[in-house]
Design a protein around this motif. Sequence first.
Motif, mmCIF file in Angstrom:
data_model
loop_
_atom_site.group_PDB
_atom_site.id
_atom_site.type_symbol
_atom_site.label_atom_id
_atom_site.label_comp_id
_atom_site.label_asym_id
_atom_site.label_seq_id
_atom_site.Cartn_x
_atom_site.Cartn_y
_atom_site.Cartn_z
ATOM 1 N N ARG A 16 -0.411 10.627 19.071
ATOM 2 C CA ARG A 16 -0.315 11.727 18.101
ATOM 3 C C ARG A 16 0.999 12.469 18.293
ATOM 4 O O ARG A 16 1.424 12.748 19.410
ATOM 5 C CB ARG A 16 -1.503 12.669 18.270
ATOM 6 C CG ARG A 16 -1.554 13.791 17.247
ATOM 7 C CD ARG A 16 -2.817 14.615 17.374
ATOM 8 N NE ARG A 16 -3.978 13.937 16.813
ATOM 9 C CZ ARG A 16 -4.969 13.434 17.539
ATOM 10 N NH1 ARG A 16 -4.956 13.508 18.860
ATOM 11 N NH2 ARG A 16 -5.983 12.829 16.949
ATOM 12 N N ASN A 57 6.898 12.359 21.134
ATOM 13 C CA ASN A 57 7.841 13.281 20.529
ATOM 14 C C ASN A 57 9.275 12.846 20.837
ATOM 15 O O ASN A 57 9.499 11.793 21.454
ATOM 16 C CB ASN A 57 7.581 14.717 21.016
ATOM 17 C CG ASN A 57 7.536 14.806 22.535
ATOM 18 O OD1 ASN A 57 8.416 14.276 23.226
ATOM 19 N ND2 ASN A 57 6.503 15.453 23.075
ATOM 20 N N ASP A 113 2.136 15.947 20.216
ATOM 21 C CA ASP A 113 1.478 16.169 21.509
ATOM 22 C C ASP A 113 1.639 14.991 22.461
ATOM 23 O O ASP A 113 1.900 15.186 23.656
ATOM 24 C CB ASP A 113 -0.024 16.452 21.296
ATOM 25 C CG ASP A 113 -0.268 17.705 20.465
ATOM 26 O OD1 ASP A 113 0.661 18.527 20.376
ATOM 27 O OD2 ASP A 113 -1.360 17.845 19.889
ATOM 28 N N ARG A 161 6.701 6.705 7.904
ATOM 29 C CA ARG A 161 6.134 7.979 8.350
ATOM 30 C C ARG A 161 7.216 9.042 8.503
ATOM 31 O O ARG A 161 8.344 8.734 8.898
ATOM 32 C CB ARG A 161 5.374 7.787 9.666
ATOM 33 C CG ARG A 161 4.099 6.988 9.491
ATOM 34 C CD ARG A 161 3.493 6.552 10.807
ATOM 35 N NE ARG A 161 2.353 5.670 10.555
ATOM 36 C CZ ARG A 161 1.083 6.082 10.495
ATOM 37 N NH1 ARG A 161 0.789 7.349 10.734
ATOM 38 N NH2 ARG A 161 0.122 5.235 10.220
ATOM 39 N N HIS A 162 6.840 10.278 8.230
ATOM 40 C CA HIS A 162 7.821 11.362 8.231
ATOM 41 C C HIS A 162 8.474 11.558 9.591
ATOM 42 O O HIS A 162 9.625 11.993 9.674
ATOM 43 C CB HIS A 162 7.159 12.663 7.775
ATOM 44 C CG HIS A 162 6.698 12.648 6.349
ATOM 45 N ND1 HIS A 162 7.455 12.119 5.327
ATOM 46 C CD2 HIS A 162 5.538 13.077 5.756
ATOM 47 C CE1 HIS A 162 6.802 12.235 4.188
ATOM 48 N NE2 HIS A 162 5.632 12.807 4.412
ATOM 49 N N SER A 163 7.767 11.240 10.665
ATOM 50 C CA SER A 163 8.321 11.427 12.005
ATOM 51 C C SER A 163 9.153 10.244 12.483
ATOM 52 O O SER A 163 9.803 10.326 13.533
ATOM 53 C CB SER A 163 7.188 11.680 13.005
ATOM 54 O OG SER A 163 6.280 10.588 13.035
ATOM 55 N N SER A 178 3.791 10.394 2.973
ATOM 56 C CA SER A 178 2.634 11.282 2.831
ATOM 57 C C SER A 178 1.373 10.475 2.490
ATOM 58 O O SER A 178 0.276 11.041 2.441
ATOM 59 C CB SER A 178 2.890 12.336 1.752
ATOM 60 O OG SER A 178 3.073 11.727 0.485
ATOM 61 N N ILE A 231 -2.315 9.745 9.833
ATOM 62 C CA ILE A 231 -1.007 10.195 9.364
ATOM 63 C C ILE A 231 -0.222 10.971 10.419
ATOM 64 O O ILE A 231 1.010 10.998 10.398
ATOM 65 C CB ILE A 231 -1.166 11.035 8.072
ATOM 66 C CG1 ILE A 231 0.168 11.175 7.349
ATOM 67 C CG2 ILE A 231 -1.817 12.393 8.391
ATOM 68 C CD1 ILE A 231 0.028 11.718 5.935
ATOM 69 N N ASP A 232 -0.904 11.601 11.382
ATOM 70 C CA ASP A 232 -0.202 12.377 12.394
ATOM 71 C C ASP A 232 0.129 11.550 13.639
ATOM 72 O O ASP A 232 0.536 12.096 14.655
ATOM 73 C CB ASP A 232 -1.015 13.613 12.785
ATOM 74 C CG ASP A 232 -2.414 13.282 13.289
ATOM 75 O OD1 ASP A 232 -2.918 12.196 12.959
ATOM 76 O OD2 ASP A 232 -2.998 14.125 14.004
ATOM 77 N N TYR A 233 -0.005 10.237 13.556
ATOM 78 C CA TYR A 233 0.326 9.340 14.668
ATOM 79 C C TYR A 233 1.663 8.653 14.414
ATOM 80 O O TYR A 233 2.124 8.541 13.272
ATOM 81 C CB TYR A 233 -0.739 8.258 14.840
ATOM 82 C CG TYR A 233 -1.927 8.676 15.663
ATOM 83 C CD1 TYR A 233 -2.167 8.128 16.916
ATOM 84 C CD2 TYR A 233 -2.821 9.629 15.187
ATOM 85 C CE1 TYR A 233 -3.263 8.505 17.674
ATOM 86 C CE2 TYR A 233 -3.923 10.010 15.933
ATOM 87 C CZ TYR A 233 -4.134 9.450 17.180
ATOM 88 O OH TYR A 233 -5.218 9.839 17.926
ATOM 89 N N ASN A 234 2.262 8.197 15.507
ATOM 90 C CA ASN A 234 3.373 7.258 15.416
ATOM 91 C C ASN A 234 3.383 6.406 16.673
ATOM 92 O O ASN A 234 2.533 6.599 17.552
ATOM 93 C CB ASN A 234 4.716 7.956 15.203
ATOM 94 C CG ASN A 234 5.613 7.157 14.271
ATOM 95 O OD1 ASN A 234 5.689 5.932 14.341
ATOM 96 N ND2 ASN A 234 6.284 7.859 13.365
#
Length: 458
Positions: A16, A22, A19, A49-51, A206, A103-106
């Motif tokens: 995630r 990063n 957290d 993905r956005h990140s 998104s 969606i909040d994973y990479n």
Amino acid sequence: MQSSLKCFKAYDIRGRVPDELNENISFRLGLAFAERFQPRTVALGRDIRHSSSTLLNALAHGLSQRGVDVLDLGLCGTEEVYWAAQQPGVDAGIEVTASHNPIDYNGMKLVLGGAIPVSGDSGLRDLERMTASSVEICPSGPAPVRAASFRQRYVDFLRAYMPPPGTHRLKVVVNPGNGAAGPLLEALSPHLPFELIRVNFDPDGSFPNGIPNPLLPENRSATSDAVAQSGADFGVAWDGDFDRCFLFDENGTFIEGYYIVGLLAEALLRATPGQKIVHDPRLIWNTIDIVSAAGGIAVQSKTGHAFIKERMRHEDAIYGGEMSAHHYFRDFGYCDSGMLPWLLVAKLISESGRPLSALVEERVRRYPASGEINRTVPDVRAVIEGIRTRYAGTGATDHTDGLSMEFPAWRFNLRGSNTEPVLRLNVESRADEALMRQRTTELLGLIDQLSSPAPAHL
């Protein structure tokens, strides 16, 4: 200092954001990768993905600080990174992707030159230790990279697997799920003897139409409906980094990956008889039957891309397939591809003149399967042992991956997830769908029973 990081898994990196994964972790990983493997040139790619752009930039900072020449492939699929890593002068490749995760994973998938995977027993644990012990902070600003593309060379490679010119022009629904497959499909399209019906085509981090994971039944209707409405010959849907593709027949019916493994194995053995085919242990009877009848040799491997690729290299197998829709090809560096399978299926349909449903229906009838069923349990090992005890002495047992038990008319595989307290069940039978369903219900009942807390004694 930490000795481990949650984002380091058995075969890759996934967590995630921010957290568990990063910029600083990515930067430190870049430093560690350069120190551990000493590459001169590394190709980096990313999903939508956005990140992903931020994480790729941080990774590039770490690599370049150790003198690595970083090639930025931009938005691309994992197999395009695999392809880049097979090119002269490229020593390694890393794709920034979380594929079908929330969606909040990479995450990241890492390979060395020749697209040899970096996994738990080939350096990933070293990278985890080195990354976790570092306190370096990622610099600000863009990293020094060189824009690069091997896409046209990859398109040229894929063209050899297309139906030959002059064959029946197929109509095909293509659904990237707003993931990374769209740009490669556009590059392929001028060479395809197909009419493409585009669904959820534009890359969009998104994910307005949901996370691209066609393995989930609730994510299949867009492709299925488009096939039915357009009168297409078949449909294809991909996950986010398109290393897996999922097929739908001319009626919009989803085809389990298990039967595609047999279909591709048979086609490849017809062209090159006597070769070895690697398969996973979850569902096996259909694959073994087809491979044997086609004059090939079936080889069982533990589930997972690192295990399949290692076994394929050891056996020099022409093809490997998993029921989860990972398909591996010797001619593609023993790597998995989400583009080769559907092109090969299109070629089969064109050359045979038969619809996809007809190509698989007899195999589905002979070996009906439950598909993978997941159950969250408090103690994976205890439940597997309870099931083994329940059937002990009544069937042949195999522990290649979890617990497989085989009986005259049916078999099952039960294995735990590598990352969560989940059991994965697969059941198949010999030409008896009612028996398969009966045994599936029986096993699920036993799993629920073994997962329930013991009643308190008053």
